[in-house]
Write an enzyme that holds these catalytic residues in place. Structure first.
Site, PDB file in Angstrom:
ATOM      1  N   HIS A  66       0.835  -1.216   0.000  1.00 41.85           N
ATOM      2  CA  HIS A  66       0.000   0.000   0.000  1.00 41.85           C
ATOM      3  C   HIS A  66       0.865   1.259   0.000  1.00 41.85           C
ATOM      4  O   HIS A  66       0.682   2.151  -0.844  1.00 41.85           O
ATOM      5  CB  HIS A  66      -0.912  -0.021   1.229  1.00 41.85           C
ATOM      6  CG  HIS A  66      -1.734   1.216   1.400  1.00 41.85           C
ATOM      7  ND1 HIS A  66      -3.047   1.289   1.009  1.00 41.85           N
ATOM      8  CD2 HIS A  66      -1.426   2.450   1.903  1.00 41.85           C
ATOM      9  CE1 HIS A  66      -3.519   2.509   1.263  1.00 41.85           C
ATOM     10  NE2 HIS A  66      -2.551   3.230   1.807  1.00 41.85           N
ATOM     11  N   GLU A  67       1.790   1.332   0.949  1.00 42.51           N
ATOM     12  CA  GLU A  67       2.603   2.545   1.050  1.00 42.51           C
ATOM     13  C   GLU A  67       3.499   2.729  -0.167  1.00 42.51           C
ATOM     14  O   GLU A  67       3.780   3.854  -0.585  1.00 42.51           O
ATOM     15  CB  GLU A  67       3.429   2.537   2.339  1.00 42.51           C
ATOM     16  CG  GLU A  67       2.593   2.558   3.616  1.00 42.51           C
ATOM     17  CD  GLU A  67       1.672   3.761   3.702  1.00 42.51           C
ATOM     18  OE1 GLU A  67       1.980   4.803   3.105  1.00 42.51           O
ATOM     19  OE2 GLU A  67       0.623   3.651   4.379  1.00 42.51           O
TER      20      GLU A  67
ATOM     21  N   HIS B  86       1.753   4.657  -2.794  1.00 38.32           N
ATOM     22  CA  HIS B  86       1.930   6.105  -2.638  1.00 38.32           C
ATOM     23  C   HIS B  86       3.293   6.533  -3.202  1.00 38.32           C
ATOM     24  O   HIS B  86       3.412   7.574  -3.859  1.00 38.32           O
ATOM     25  CB  HIS B  86       1.885   6.493  -1.158  1.00 38.32           C
ATOM     26  CG  HIS B  86       0.531   6.482  -0.547  1.00 38.32           C
ATOM     27  ND1 HIS B  86      -0.538   7.165  -1.073  1.00 38.32           N
ATOM     28  CD2 HIS B  86       0.063   5.886   0.594  1.00 38.32           C
ATOM     29  CE1 HIS B  86      -1.597   7.000  -0.307  1.00 38.32           C
ATOM     30  NE2 HIS B  86      -1.258   6.219   0.708  1.00 38.32           N
TER      31      HIS B  86
ATOM     32  N   HIS C  61       3.248   6.899  -6.853  1.00 35.71           N
ATOM     33  CA  HIS C  61       2.544   8.126  -7.232  1.00 35.71           C
ATOM     34  C   HIS C  61       3.511   9.312  -7.220  1.00 35.71           C
ATOM     35  O   HIS C  61       3.453  10.194  -8.087  1.00 35.71           O
ATOM     36  CB  HIS C  61       1.390   8.352  -6.251  1.00 35.71           C
ATOM     37  CG  HIS C  61       0.258   9.148  -6.800  1.00 35.71           C
ATOM     38  ND1 HIS C  61      -0.912   9.348  -6.099  1.00 35.71           N
ATOM     39  CD2 HIS C  61       0.080   9.813  -7.963  1.00 35.71           C
ATOM     40  CE1 HIS C  61      -1.735  10.098  -6.804  1.00 35.71           C
ATOM     41  NE2 HIS C  61      -1.157  10.399  -7.947  1.00 35.71           N
TER      42      HIS C  61
END
Length: 693
Positions: A480-481, A484, A487
């Site tokens: 998940h991290e 980020h 991104h």
């Protein structure tokens, strides 16, 4: 442009912040940065940017995009360098000196931001460019920048009268101080509430790795025995394994009691109730009924009623599922000879027992397959290589802010370096709880910057020489991290205002949630889930997937409970204050009102340690995880329908959405990838709230 030159830097040339970093990608020179460098650099950065703003404000020539918007984007280079370091260190390595600097400068930085956004001269120039934006030959990103700046200024108070502006300054300064104070208190409360165990028999059921981590944590604080440290959310991972019911209760009560000031312990309640009141007062200055209305006016959700409608459709079903799950688990509790109802500290333990029996999956047996270094290199980074053509080279030659930290250089498919990925996996007393991604350098073509992103987790450090192993949830968190991080790494925008994750709060979690798809993908899992040279058996993988789907009622309910607490605090109108001693009653009423008062399911965060909303930027925004999950479920379906881990799909996702940051409308970017607007059915089906297709 005729302007007054900025004042010379009142900064010692020996201060490493005095000039841009000469390290690759502008990585801060942590080998030369000392705590005593931070405050002088912040002071100099504030002075430099004030001078730059004054030059913009007093320019006698008519305002243009270049002399106003672009000049604002270029301003504050020194301040950006030092605040990136202070913000990162205060969260990841908050020594006493760093925390003191953070506390001192938080209100000064808030006032500094107000000085810009409440300066009528600067706003007049922005407003002039905004009025002429469609007749000035600007490209699409430039028009969007003008519109975004204009909206930022209005939402920051530029159009208020002078009396209201002065009150706004006071509110913002106090809120910044309180937010920093809340974060510090939560870290202190979590450290204070760690459970010290001297009798090893009480740790029965705990795996060797977790026991070694508890021993190391005790030794680090000069204690004998074992120390069960707390992670930030309410559910503590070791509750899955601990057989001693009294110890489970003690650990759970320590977790949920953080910040309540019981028996002279750390009390965060006066801080959070004051913050809620100030936020409500600030919203009223802008003509909004509540802080939630003010926040949601600038999000993709659009309004508080829109969010409440979604929650109303999910809360009753989630709670009913959670109660049904609890009834099953209560049978196991009674079979063990315990009387009474299932308690919150029993839930994880018996859920794992049921999961193990029903799906023949044992979390303790799974953990040896989830070794941290393999999850990272052969899982997280490998999936990014397959989907986007990236490669990663560890750079031990580059300095870090702590010995635990790793740095990787990220290369594109053509071998070109695109940025740095800084990884900080382990928990420590100077690190706040939870997991997050942030940046040291934001990508911008205007400034010639390539990104430096960091990801922080809180994995218990194993004993000396032992490898760290993760839980299944921690594997999901790592993917998940890193979503980020991608991104930020893929950002390809001109203006720093739009870089990377600079998107609405209820959109920012969407790309990271999509990246969780690859954690258990059949082309990724066998590469990292290996123990003693053997991959996790295929039949166990199938059972694992079924097992991971169990407990959706609990997971959805605990998340929704935290969401409604956030919205309850931030739906208070101005003048309606809650007394510190009434915090627990306020929480209970909010949960009851939404039908989420399920006795065996605690809220993921209680108010006293809800760092997302009182120590971070998620106020009235915690709903964004479920809102983003609507988009995530849609895109997971899109990937699955079109072949999964396929470069063409990754390239499209990157080009149309990940690389564009805030430079395009986020929902338009989503539709450019998916081919249509999002629908709720994929998420409702995944959450068990619709029949399977």
């Amino acid at each position: 442009m005729t302007t007054t030159a900025p004042a010379p830097l009142p900064l010692d040339p020996g201060n490493p912040f005095a000039v841009p970093s000469d390290l690759p990608y502008g990585l801060p020179p942590f080998d030369r940065i000392r705590e005593e460098h931070l405050a002088p650099a912040l002071e100099a950065g504030l002075a430099e940017q004030r001078a730059e703003w004054e030059s913009i404000a007093t320019d006698p020539a008519p305002a243009t995009f270049t002399t106003t918007l672009e000049a604002l984007e270029r301003s504050g280079a020194l301040l950006a360098r030092v605040t990136a370091v202070v913000n990162a260190l205060s969260s990841a390595h908050g020594t006493e000196g760093v925390r003191a600097v953070d506390a001192r400068f938080a209100p000064l930085l808030a006032a500094h931001g107000d000085a810009l956004h409440l300066d009528a001269r600067v706003f007049a120039r922005v407003d002039a460019v905004h009025s002429a934006r469609h007749d000035s030959g600007l490209d699409a990103e430039q028009v969007r920048l003008v519109e975004r700046y204009h909206r930022d200024f209005v939402r920051a108070g530029a159009a208020l009268d002078e009396t209201s502006k002065e009150r706004l300054r006071q509110i913002n300064t106090e809120l910044s101080t309180l937010s920093q104070r809340f974060s510090t208190l939560v870290t202190d409360a979590s450290n204070e509430a760690a459970v010290h165990v001297l009798d090893e028999h009480r740790l029965r059921g705990l795996g060797d790795g977790a026991k070694a981590a508890a021993s190391a944590a005790a030794a680090e604080r000069g204690l004998d025995g074992w120390l069960l440290t707390l992670v930030l959310p309410t559910p503590q991972p070791v509750l899955v394994d601990l057989q001693d019911r009294d110890l489970r209760r003690e650990l759970h009560e320590a977790a949920v009691g953080r910040g309540l000031g019981r028996d002279g312990t750390v009390d965060t309640r006066p801080v959070l109730v004051r913050m809620a009141a100030l936020r409500a007062e600030r919203a009223a200055l802008f003509g909004h009924a509540t802080h939630a209305d003010y926040v949601l006016d600038d999000q993709t959700a659009g309004s508080l009623p829109a969010v409440l409608d979604v929650l109303a459709g999910m809360c009753p079903t989630a709670a009913a599922n959670a109660r049904a799950e609890a009834a099953e688990l209560e049978e196991l509790l009674h079979a063990d000879g315990h009387e009474g109802p299932l308690q919150p500290w029993d839930h994880a333990y018996y859920a794992e027992r049921l999961r193990s029996a029903r799906f023949a999956v044992d979390a303790a047996e799974l953990r040896p397959y989830l070794r941290l270094d393999r999850v990272v290199v052969d899982g997280v980074l490998h999936a990014a290589g397959r989907l986007y053509g990236l490669s990663f080279t560890e750079r031990p030659d580059l300095p870090t802010y702590h010995p635990d930290v790793q740095t990787f250089e990220v290369h594109d498919v053509d071998g070109r370096g695109i940025g740095l990925f800084v990884a900080d996996w382990f928990a420590r007393p100077t690190k706040r709880g939870g997991a997050w991604m942030t940046t040291f350098v934001d990508q911008s073509h205007l400034l010639g910057h390539r990104p430096v992103v960091t990801v922080c987790l809180n994995v218990p450090r194993p004993g000396a020489g032992a490898p760290a192993h993760l839980t299944a949830d921690e594997v999901d968190t790592a993917f998940h991290e890193f979503g980020h991080a991608l991104h930020g790494l893929f950002s390809d925008v001109t203006y720093p205002r739009f870089s990377g994750t600079s998107v609405p709060r209820d959109f920012v979690e969407f790309p990271s949630q999509v990246n969780e798809l690859w954690a258990w993908h059949p082309e990724v899992l066998p590469r990292y889930a290996v123990h003693e040279g053997e991959p996790l058996p295929a039949e166990r993988v199938a059972r694992l997937k079924d097992a991971l789907g169990y407990g959706e009622g609990f997971r959805t309910t605990e998340y929704l409970a935290a969401t409604v607490l956030d919205l309850a605090w931030h739906s208070l109108p101005a003048g309606r204050e809650v007394a510190a001693e009434d915090v627990e009653a306020f929480e209970a009423e909010a949960l009851r009102r939404h039908g989420l008062d399920v006795a065996s399911v605690p809220t993921r965060y209680r108010s006293g340690y809800f760092a997302h909303v009182f120590g971070g930027s998620y106020s009235a925004g915690y709903y964004g995880y479920i809102w983003s999950e609507v988009l995530d479920a849609e895109l997971v379906d899109w990937f699955t329908e079109n072949g999964g881990l396929v470069r063409d799909l990754g390239d499209r996702f990157r080009a149309e959405l990940l690389s564009r940051g805030g430079a395009v409308d986020p929902m338009a970017a989503f539709e450019a990838v998916r081919g249509r607007a999002p629908r709720p059915e994929p998420l409702l089906r995944r959450r068990g709230l619709l029949p399977a297709a």
